[in-house]
Design a protein around this motif. Sequence first.
Motif, short mmCIF file in Angstrom:
data_model
loop_
_atom_site.label_atom_id
_atom_site.label_comp_id
_atom_site.label_asym_id
_atom_site.label_seq_id
_atom_site.Cartn_x
_atom_site.Cartn_y
_atom_site.Cartn_z
N ARG A 79 125.23 103.24 28.38
CA ARG A 79 124.16 102.50 27.73
C ARG A 79 124.31 101.00 28.02
O ARG A 79 125.40 100.50 28.20
CB ARG A 79 124.19 102.69 26.23
CG ARG A 79 124.37 104.15 25.82
CD ARG A 79 123.22 104.59 24.99
NE ARG A 79 123.52 105.89 24.41
CZ ARG A 79 122.75 106.92 24.54
NH1 ARG A 79 121.63 106.83 25.22
NH2 ARG A 79 123.05 108.07 23.99
N GLY A 80 123.20 100.31 28.02
CA GLY A 80 123.21 98.86 28.20
C GLY A 80 123.58 98.17 26.90
O GLY A 80 123.73 98.81 25.85
N ALA A 81 123.70 96.86 26.96
CA ALA A 81 124.10 96.08 25.79
C ALA A 81 123.10 96.23 24.65
O ALA A 81 123.49 96.44 23.50
CB ALA A 81 124.26 94.61 26.16
N GLN A 82 121.81 96.14 24.95
CA GLN A 82 120.78 96.21 23.90
C GLN A 82 120.77 97.59 23.24
O GLN A 82 120.74 97.69 22.01
CB GLN A 82 119.40 95.89 24.49
CG GLN A 82 118.28 95.86 23.48
CD GLN A 82 118.42 94.71 22.49
OE1 GLN A 82 118.99 93.68 22.78
NE2 GLN A 82 117.89 94.91 21.30
N GLU A 83 120.80 98.62 24.03
CA GLU A 83 120.77 99.97 23.47
C GLU A 83 122.05 100.27 22.69
O GLU A 83 122.01 100.87 21.63
CB GLU A 83 120.60 101.00 24.60
CG GLU A 83 120.24 102.37 24.11
CD GLU A 83 119.95 103.35 25.24
OE1 GLU A 83 119.68 104.51 24.91
OE2 GLU A 83 119.99 102.96 26.42
N SER A 84 123.21 99.80 23.20
CA SER A 84 124.48 99.97 22.49
C SER A 84 124.44 99.26 21.14
O SER A 84 124.91 99.79 20.13
CB SER A 84 125.64 99.42 23.31
OG SER A 84 125.80 100.16 24.49
N TRP A 85 123.89 98.05 21.13
CA TRP A 85 123.78 97.30 19.88
C TRP A 85 122.92 98.05 18.87
O TRP A 85 123.27 98.15 17.69
CB TRP A 85 123.21 95.90 20.13
CG TRP A 85 122.75 95.24 18.87
CD1 TRP A 85 121.49 94.94 18.54
CD2 TRP A 85 123.57 94.84 17.76
NE1 TRP A 85 121.45 94.36 17.28
CE2 TRP A 85 122.72 94.30 16.78
CE3 TRP A 85 124.94 94.91 17.51
CZ2 TRP A 85 123.19 93.81 15.57
CZ3 TRP A 85 125.40 94.41 16.28
CH2 TRP A 85 124.54 93.87 15.35
N LEU A 86 121.80 98.61 19.31
CA LEU A 86 120.91 99.33 18.39
C LEU A 86 121.60 100.56 17.82
O LEU A 86 121.43 100.88 16.64
CB LEU A 86 119.61 99.70 19.10
CG LEU A 86 118.70 98.52 19.46
CD1 LEU A 86 117.52 98.99 20.29
CD2 LEU A 86 118.23 97.79 18.22
#
Length: 138
Positions: A79-86
């Motif tokens: 996962r990318g940073a944004q998706e991981s954060w969510l």
Amino acid sequence: MRRGAMLDLVLSNKEGLVGNVKIRGSLGCSDHEMMEFKTLKAARRAHSKLTTLNFRRADFGLFRDLLGRVPWDKALEGRGAQESWLIFKDHLLKAQEQCIPTKRNSGKNARKPAWMNKELLDKVRHEKEAYKGGSKHR
């Protein structure tokens, strides 16, 4: 009013907050006109009730356990940073909802931050008094 068409829309964040809307003449050389309106007192009187997290009654052991059960390697893999954060934020908020109760603040307590306890309020009050006393002697 523009060629007989009047925009009679006033936006507010509460129903019934605005009343007595009147047109009050032209605004300089513009074809726009000024509007006058009153903010109704009855709509403003409602006390705001702020809900805050009650960290004093929180179960941090359960909170740590719930977040520790999540297989983070699998959950965040590829996962990318944004998706991981969510994903992380979703797990965090669910754990928070289960482990940290909320409390309603109203009136005077709603105006101060949740972290501002009596001890800090006393220190701030003491500093204000010292400042006022110091400025009188200058």
